[in-house]
Each structure stands twice: as structure tokens, then as C-alpha cells.
Design an enzyme around this catalytic site. Structure first.
Site, PDB file in Angstrom:
ATOM      1  N   THR A 100       3.175   8.336 -11.644  1.00 13.41           N
ATOM      2  CA  THR A 100       3.067   9.234 -12.798  1.00 13.41           C
ATOM      3  C   THR A 100       1.785  10.079 -12.791  1.00 13.41           C
ATOM      4  OG1 THR A 100       4.384   7.667 -14.043  1.00 13.41           O
ATOM      5  CG2 THR A 100       3.174   9.280 -15.328  1.00 13.41           C
ATOM      6  N   ASP A 126      11.976   3.592  -3.046  1.00 13.26           N
ATOM      7  CA  ASP A 126      11.489   2.870  -4.221  1.00 13.26           C
ATOM      8  C   ASP A 126      12.655   2.536  -5.169  1.00 13.26           C
ATOM      9  OD1 ASP A 126       9.421   1.912  -5.837  1.00 13.26           O
ATOM     10  OD2 ASP A 126       9.096   3.836  -6.847  1.00 13.26           O
ATOM     11  N   HIS A 127      12.682   1.310  -5.669  1.00 11.76           N
ATOM     12  CA  HIS A 127      13.642   0.905  -6.723  1.00 11.76           C
ATOM     13  C   HIS A 127      15.106   1.225  -6.454  1.00 11.76           C
ATOM     14  CE1 HIS A 127      10.842  -0.604  -9.652  1.00 11.76           C
ATOM     15  NE2 HIS A 127      10.072   0.452  -9.474  1.00 11.76           N
ATOM     16  N   HIS A 145       5.721   0.934 -15.995  1.00 15.94           N
ATOM     17  CA  HIS A 145       5.926   2.214 -15.309  1.00 15.94           C
ATOM     18  C   HIS A 145       5.642   3.386 -16.250  1.00 15.94           C
ATOM     19  CE1 HIS A 145       8.602  -0.111 -12.458  1.00 15.94           C
ATOM     20  NE2 HIS A 145       7.854   0.580 -11.641  1.00 15.94           N
ATOM     21  N   GLY A 146       4.968   4.391 -15.741  1.00 10.66           N
ATOM     22  CA  GLY A 146       4.825   5.643 -16.496  1.00 10.66           C
ATOM     23  C   GLY A 146       3.789   5.628 -17.600  1.00 10.66           C
ATOM     24  N   HIS A 202       3.425  -2.432  -9.462  1.00  7.94           N
ATOM     25  CA  HIS A 202       4.154  -1.256  -9.952  1.00  7.94           C
ATOM     26  C   HIS A 202       3.461  -0.763 -11.215  1.00  7.94           C
ATOM     27  CE1 HIS A 202       7.963  -1.039  -7.549  1.00  7.94           C
ATOM     28  NE2 HIS A 202       7.364  -2.106  -7.056  1.00  7.94           N
ATOM     29  N   GLY A 203       3.652   0.521 -11.515  1.00  3.13           N
ATOM     30  CA  GLY A 203       3.016   1.060 -12.718  1.00  3.13           C
ATOM     31  C   GLY A 203       1.514   1.205 -12.543  1.00  3.13           C
ATOM     32  N   ASN A 251       1.363   0.856  -6.171  1.00  3.31           N
ATOM     33  CA  ASN A 251       2.181   2.040  -6.467  1.00  3.31           C
ATOM     34  C   ASN A 251       1.544   2.958  -7.510  1.00  3.31           C
ATOM     35  OD1 ASN A 251       4.015   0.638  -4.922  1.00  3.31           O
ATOM     36  ND2 ASN A 251       5.629   0.593  -6.450  1.00  3.31           N
ATOM     37  N   VAL A 252       1.460   4.226  -7.169  1.00  4.78           N
ATOM     38  CA  VAL A 252       0.994   5.224  -8.139  1.00  4.78           C
ATOM     39  C   VAL A 252       1.964   6.400  -8.104  1.00  4.78           C
ATOM     40  CG1 VAL A 252      -0.888   6.759  -8.837  1.00  4.78           C
ATOM     41  CG2 VAL A 252      -1.421   4.581  -7.719  1.00  4.78           C
TER      42      VAL A 252
HETATM   43  P1  13P Z   1       3.543   4.756 -12.210  1.00  7.25           P
HETATM   44  O1  13P Z   1       4.413   5.977 -12.196  1.00  7.25           O
HETATM   45  O2  13P Z   1       3.419   4.170 -13.558  1.00  7.25           O
HETATM   46  O3  13P Z   1       2.227   4.999 -11.544  1.00  7.25           O
HETATM   47  O4  13P Z   1       4.314   3.649 -11.334  1.00  7.25           O
HETATM   48  C1  13P Z   1       4.751   3.962 -10.042  1.00  7.25           C
HETATM   49  C2  13P Z   1       5.653   2.896  -9.541  1.00  7.25           C
HETATM   50  O5  13P Z   1       5.460   1.722  -9.776  1.00  7.25           O
HETATM   51  C3  13P Z   1       6.791   3.320  -8.722  1.00  7.25           C
HETATM   52  O6  13P Z   1       7.673   2.272  -8.485  1.00  7.25           O
END
Ligand code: 13P
Length: 286
Positions: free
Chosen positions: A232, A81-82, A179-180, A207-208, A229-230
């Protein structure tokens, strides 16, 4: 089976669902994440940041995912990821990750295209998929989205050009998520997602995901989101349970007794999300 991102999202497109991509932060929670997918009869994408990959070990993660895919009979994709650095991407691919993300979203458009295309060339020659990113996805402070000057929505015409010139297998889009974001929820720009999805043909990525309202998820799926994507939410769940358990037990209590409930918390969240991601109440659109 241990498969790449292109393969896992292809089936999701045919049957109109999205594949949960869950960030792991340690090795403890990983088997339960895969078992959650097994119980739901769904595929799963396990993703790690570069830091987590270095902490656990690229090869260890690959071998564990391959073994669990085989023994639990689940389709598993292992995704980086990223990543912003070619050396990290190369290390992941050379050690057997089946998918990588090159995040060139903060670069000028042309540079993002050129660097992403280099990653695609290296990855595709080895059967590995690539996710790219366009636009700038928002950040958070203490779990709340912040009105960032830097937020940049994905432009549909840029997406067309980017995909054409890079050959990416999936595209992360900035449509209002952050994100987060675990203390509040975001307003996604469904109108923008529709515009993008009308002009591109690759799977799109959210994302996020923690900050997305669950009631919005079916329409996101119906408009091309094939990787969700999950991160946090799992992290917060594991940590909360760990604080409770470690806080209340004796110092010589087996670690296992404290860690198993943390993994169980993560498993339940993954199962709950996958239930929504499978989009069972929506028609299949081929
Ligand atoms: P969250 O942590 O906000 O769920 O996002 C995860 C994410 O997009 C990882 O790239």
C-alpha cells in the site's frame, strides 16, 4: 540472478536480514523497484496479485524480471501473492514465476493443509517455492485497521503441524498486522512471533508491512521474519505523485514527464525500506 523464495530467504537467514517483497501494480514502476535494490546491494522479491498478473501478463512479468535480474545484477524473485485458486497458481508456475503463495487461511485447517500440499507438490517438481498462510490477517477501512471479528492469530502448534504436513518454504503469520493500513500503525505481537519462531524452522512472512512501525522491524527480523511485504505504501506514493503531476501539466505533455516522478517516489520508498530490512546494526546469528 533470477531465483526462488527458498534461495533468497536462505541467505537472509544466514546473515540475519529480511527480504523486501514489494507489490507492483503496473509495469511502469517495476524497473525502478529493481534498480532500488541494486543501489542498496540487496535482493528483492517482486510480487503481484493475480489481478495484476492478468493485467500485465504472467509471461511479460517473468521476462522483464529475468532480464532486469541479469542486466542489473540483482537477485530477483517473482512471487504470486495471495492466490486462492489452483488454476491461477498453475498459470504463474507454467509461465515461469519462481515463487507462489497459496492463501488457504480462510479454509478449515485440514482443508488448508490438503490444498497447500497439492500446490507444494506441483511447485516443487518445477523448482518453484511456496508460501502458505495460517491464521487470518486483518483488514482495513480507509487506511485504518478495523477491529475485525475475523482476526485470527496464528497458533504456534498449528504452525508446526502445517509445515510438517505441507512442506511449505515460508509461512505467513498473523501477529497483529493488517493489509492496507496506511493511516495508522499497528501493535505487532512480538511475543507470539517469538513463540512461533521457537518451534518452527521455515522463514516467516509479514503481511501488511505498510502498517508496521519502522522501529519494530529489527526485532521482527531477529525473530525469524525473512520476507517482508510492502504494498500500500508504494501504491499510495505513486498515486499521490500522479495526481499532483497530471493535475498540473498540459494535456499534450509527454506521459513520460508525469510518470517518471511517480516511479521515482516508489524507488525512494523501496530504498528506504530495504535500508531497514538489511538490519545492519544487528548481530548476525547463524
Ligand atoms: P500492505 O499493502 O498493507 O503493505 O501489505 C502488503 C501485503 O501484505 C501483500 O500481501
Amino acid at each position: 540472478m533470477y531465483i526462488n523464495l527458498k534461495e533468497v530467504t536462505q541467505k537472509a537467514k544466514e546473515l540475519n536480514y529480511t527480504v523486501g517483497a514489494f507489490n507492483t501494480h503496473n509495469l511502469e514502476m517495476l524497473p525502478e523497484m529493481i534498480r532500488a535494490a541494486k543501489e542498496k546491494g540487496a535482493p528483492i522479491i517482486i510480487q503481484t496479485s493475480v489481478s495484476t498478473a492478468k493485467y500485465i501478463g504472467y509471461k511479460v512479468l517473468v521476462e522483464v524480471c529475468k532480464l532486469l535480474a541479469e542486466t542489473e545484477l540483482v537477485d530477483v524473485t517473482l512471487h504470486l501473492d495471495h492466490a486462492k485458486n489452483f488454476d491461477d497458481i498453475k498459470e504463474a508456475i507454467d509461465n515461469g514465476y519462481s515463487s507462489v503463495m497459496f492463501d488457504g487461511s480462510s479454509l478449515p485447517f485440514k482443508e488448508n493443509i490438503m490444498k497447500t500440499a497439492t500446490v507444494v507438490e506441483y511447485a516443487h517438481a518445477r523448482g518453484v517455492s511456496v508460501e502458505g498462510e495460517l491464521g487470518i490477517i486483518g483488514g482495513t477501512e480507509d487506511g485504518h485497521s478495523i477491529d475485525s471479528e475475523k482476526y485470527m492469530y496464528t497458533k504456534p502448534e498449528d504452525a508446526v503441524e502445517f509445515i510438517k504436513q505441507t512442506g511449505v518454504d515460508a509461512l505467513a503469520v498473523a501477529i497483529g498486522t493488517n493489509h492496507g493500513q496506511y493511516k495508522s500503525k499497528t501493535n505487532v505481537r512480538l511475543d507470539l512471533l517469538k513463540e512461533i519462531n521457537n518451534v518452527v524452522d521455515v522463514p516467516l512472512v509479514i503481511h501488511g508491512g505498510t502498517g508496521v512501525k519502522e522501529e519494530d522491524i529489527p526485532e521482527l527480523i531477529n525473530n525469524g521474519i525473512r520476507k517482508f511485504n510492502v504494498g500500500t505504501e508504494l501504491l499510495v506514493g505513486w498515486t499521490k505523485t500522479a495526481k499532483e503531476k497530471f493535475g498540473e501539466t498540459a494535456l499534450d505533455n509527454s506521459l513520460r514527464n508525469n510518470i517518471m516522478p511517480c516511479n521515482e517516489t516508489v524507488k525512494n520508498i523501496v530504498k528506504h525500506k530495504i535500508e531497514i530490512f538489511m538490519n545492519k546494526n544487528q548481530p548476525i546469528r547463524i
